[in-house]
Design an enzyme around this catalytic site. Structure first.
Site, PDB file in Angstrom:
ATOM      1  N   TRP A   1       2.854 -19.062   5.647  1.00  0.00           N
ATOM      2  CA  TRP A   1       1.680 -19.355   4.982  1.00  0.00           C
ATOM      3  C   TRP A   1       1.947 -21.210   5.175  1.00  0.00           C
ATOM      4  O   TRP A   1       0.602 -21.652   4.820  1.00  0.00           O
ATOM      5  CB  TRP A   1       1.518 -19.035   3.507  1.00  0.00           C
TER       6      TRP A   1
ATOM      7  N   GLY B   1       5.117  -6.777 -13.592  1.00  0.00           N
ATOM      8  CA  GLY B   1       4.617  -5.319 -13.623  1.00  0.00           C
ATOM      9  C   GLY B   1       4.615  -4.471 -12.444  1.00  0.00           C
ATOM     10  O   GLY B   1       4.954  -5.120 -11.349  1.00  0.00           O
ATOM     11  N   ASP B   2       4.472  -3.283 -12.459  1.00  0.00           N
ATOM     12  CA  ASP B   2       4.228  -2.404 -11.047  1.00  0.00           C
ATOM     13  C   ASP B   2       2.727  -2.129 -10.873  1.00  0.00           C
ATOM     14  O   ASP B   2       2.225  -1.692 -11.789  1.00  0.00           O
ATOM     15  CB  ASP B   2       5.215  -1.035 -11.404  1.00  0.00           C
ATOM     16  N   PHE B   3       2.387  -2.481  -9.817  1.00  0.00           N
ATOM     17  CA  PHE B   3       0.869  -2.365  -9.585  1.00  0.00           C
ATOM     18  C   PHE B   3       0.444  -0.835  -9.346  1.00  0.00           C
ATOM     19  O   PHE B   3      -0.705  -0.668  -9.521  1.00  0.00           O
ATOM     20  CB  PHE B   3       0.176  -3.242  -8.663  1.00  0.00           C
TER      21      PHE B   3
ATOM     22  N   TYR C   1      15.324  -5.477  -1.492  1.00  0.00           N
ATOM     23  CA  TYR C   1      15.500  -6.308  -2.728  1.00  0.00           C
ATOM     24  C   TYR C   1      17.020  -5.772  -3.039  1.00  0.00           C
ATOM     25  O   TYR C   1      17.167  -5.581  -4.207  1.00  0.00           O
ATOM     26  CB  TYR C   1      14.521  -6.171  -3.734  1.00  0.00           C
TER      27      TYR C   1
ATOM     28  N   HIS D   1      -0.998  -3.090   3.795  1.00  0.00           N
ATOM     29  CA  HIS D   1      -0.433  -2.721   5.148  1.00  0.00           C
ATOM     30  C   HIS D   1       1.106  -2.123   5.073  1.00  0.00           C
ATOM     31  O   HIS D   1       1.405  -1.321   5.753  1.00  0.00           O
ATOM     32  CB  HIS D   1      -0.215  -4.004   6.342  1.00  0.00           C
TER      33      HIS D   1
END
Ligand code: SAM
Length: 345
Positions: free
Chosen positions: A165, A236-238, A148, A256
């Site tokens: 998808w 957020g940041d997981f 990014y 992964h």
């Protein structure tokens, strides 16, 4: 001592040696708009007409078209001694930009980004770690800082993530009946493709996309219309922030990217926030239990070695990660490329 090896086997080595040229031929034809022109024109065209309409040299285009026929990406008809080219069914479906199932964004990402990144494969194997510092001058433990670097880079990455998808999203979201989970949180849901699939399959469900703040900004702007009230967003940041409470957490192509320790840490956090009776749905390419294949999983795992801290895993390996976090009643559903794994709290 030299053994007798048939030419068929020698040919295998030569063909694999050509593999990178095969990819680039497909990317070049897609980038120049060959598949779009042939889809839109609806008729077979000469190489001279294709070259003229796409503004390329005739000599180059003729060679490209002949090679695409050899790769079964185009078909050729002979009329009055002239070659006329048309799309094959699969090119019409997957390589033309205007097809609703187009893989064009992913082809262009492979051509512009992945094609040069794989040059670092030897270093990745030697060192046993990702090459993000060399490729993007970004820290090896902050892999998404590399992907990014700019808004354009992020959009291209998310478009690429979404493109698979349009082929497999429905299969994955219907692998298990998810109608008993009204509140779904797609953790690292990025480009929202699976969330859209989910709300169309399950009329009583709402989906919250949880992702990094700058990804959420992009997702709101480009991927979900303001009229779609059943898809909401949470920044957020997981690894650091609490995730919203939900009945089901979707983790598609997240685990992964990370090593076992970080996977267990993330799964444990989701277990804590998960409502009683809820669960987690993992979507990944699975390696066979004996690690014998499939080839797509091994190739994808090589890409993970170059770019991430993670790898592709076997069913037992996912079982162990889910169990370590507390999830039970773990079930697997194998799909055409990806598989769905459901664990319950
Ligand atoms: C490989 S992509 C998968 C996207 C999507 N789930 C799919 O399958 O198409 C990984 C996603 O995780 C998000 N992500 C990475 N690190 C994250 C973090 N620390 N917190 C929240 N989201 C993160 C990325 O922004 C990206 O959307």
């Amino acid at each position: 001592m030299e053994t007798t090896i048939g030419f068929e086997n020698i040919k295998l080595v030569l063909q694999h040696g050509f593999g990178f040229i095969i990819s680039k031929v497909m990317f070049t034809a897609a980038e120049l708009g060959v598949f779009d022109l042939l889809r839109e024109s609806g008729e077979v065209l000469t190489s001279a007409a294709i070259a003229e309409r796409l503004g390329t040299s005739h000599v180059g285009m003729e060679r490209l078209l002949e090679t695409c026929v050899g790769l079964k990406l185009l078909r050729v008809e002979k009329k009055d001694g002239e070659a006329l080219y048309g799309n094959t069914d699969v090119s019409n479906l997957c390589l033309a930009k205007s097809s609703p199932r187009s893989q064009y964004p992913s082809m262009m990402y492979s051509s512009e980004v992945s094609f040069s990144n794989v040059l670092y494969m030897t270093d990745a194997v030697r060192e046993g770690k990702n090459q993000m510092e060399k490729i993007y001058a970004s820290p090896s433990n902050d892999i998404f800082a590399g992907f990014y670097r700019s808004k354009q880079d992020m959009k291209k990455f998310l478009d690429t993530m979404n493109s698979v998808w349009v082929l497999n999203g429905n299969e994955m979201m219907s692998a298990f009946d998810l109608s008993c989970f009204p509140l779904i949180c797609d953790v690292g849901g990025g480009g929202c493709a699976l969330a859209k699939e989910c709300v169309s399959l399950y009329p009583n469900s709402t989906v919250t996309i949880f992702d990094l703040p700058k990804v959420i900004e992009t997702a709101k702007k480009h991927y979900v219309s303001s009229e779609e009230h059943r898809i909401t967003f949470h920044k957020g940041d997981f690894f650091k922030d609490p995730v919203p409470e939900a009945d089901l957490y979707v983790l598609s192509r997240i685990l992964h990217d990370w090593n076992d320790e970080k996977c267990v840490c993330l799964l444990t956090s989701l277990y804590k926030f998960c409502k009683p009776g809820g669960g987690v749905l993992i979507v990944e390419i699975l390696l066979n239990e004996d690690r014998s294949g499939p080839l797509e999983a091994h190739l994808q795992s090589m890409m993970m070695l170059i770019h991430t801290e993670g790898k592709e895993r076997t069913p037992s390996e996912y079982n162990a990660l889910l169990s370590a976090a507390g999830f039970k009643e773990i079930q697997f559903k194998k799909g055409s490329i990806y598989s769905a794994i459901l664990g319950r709290k």
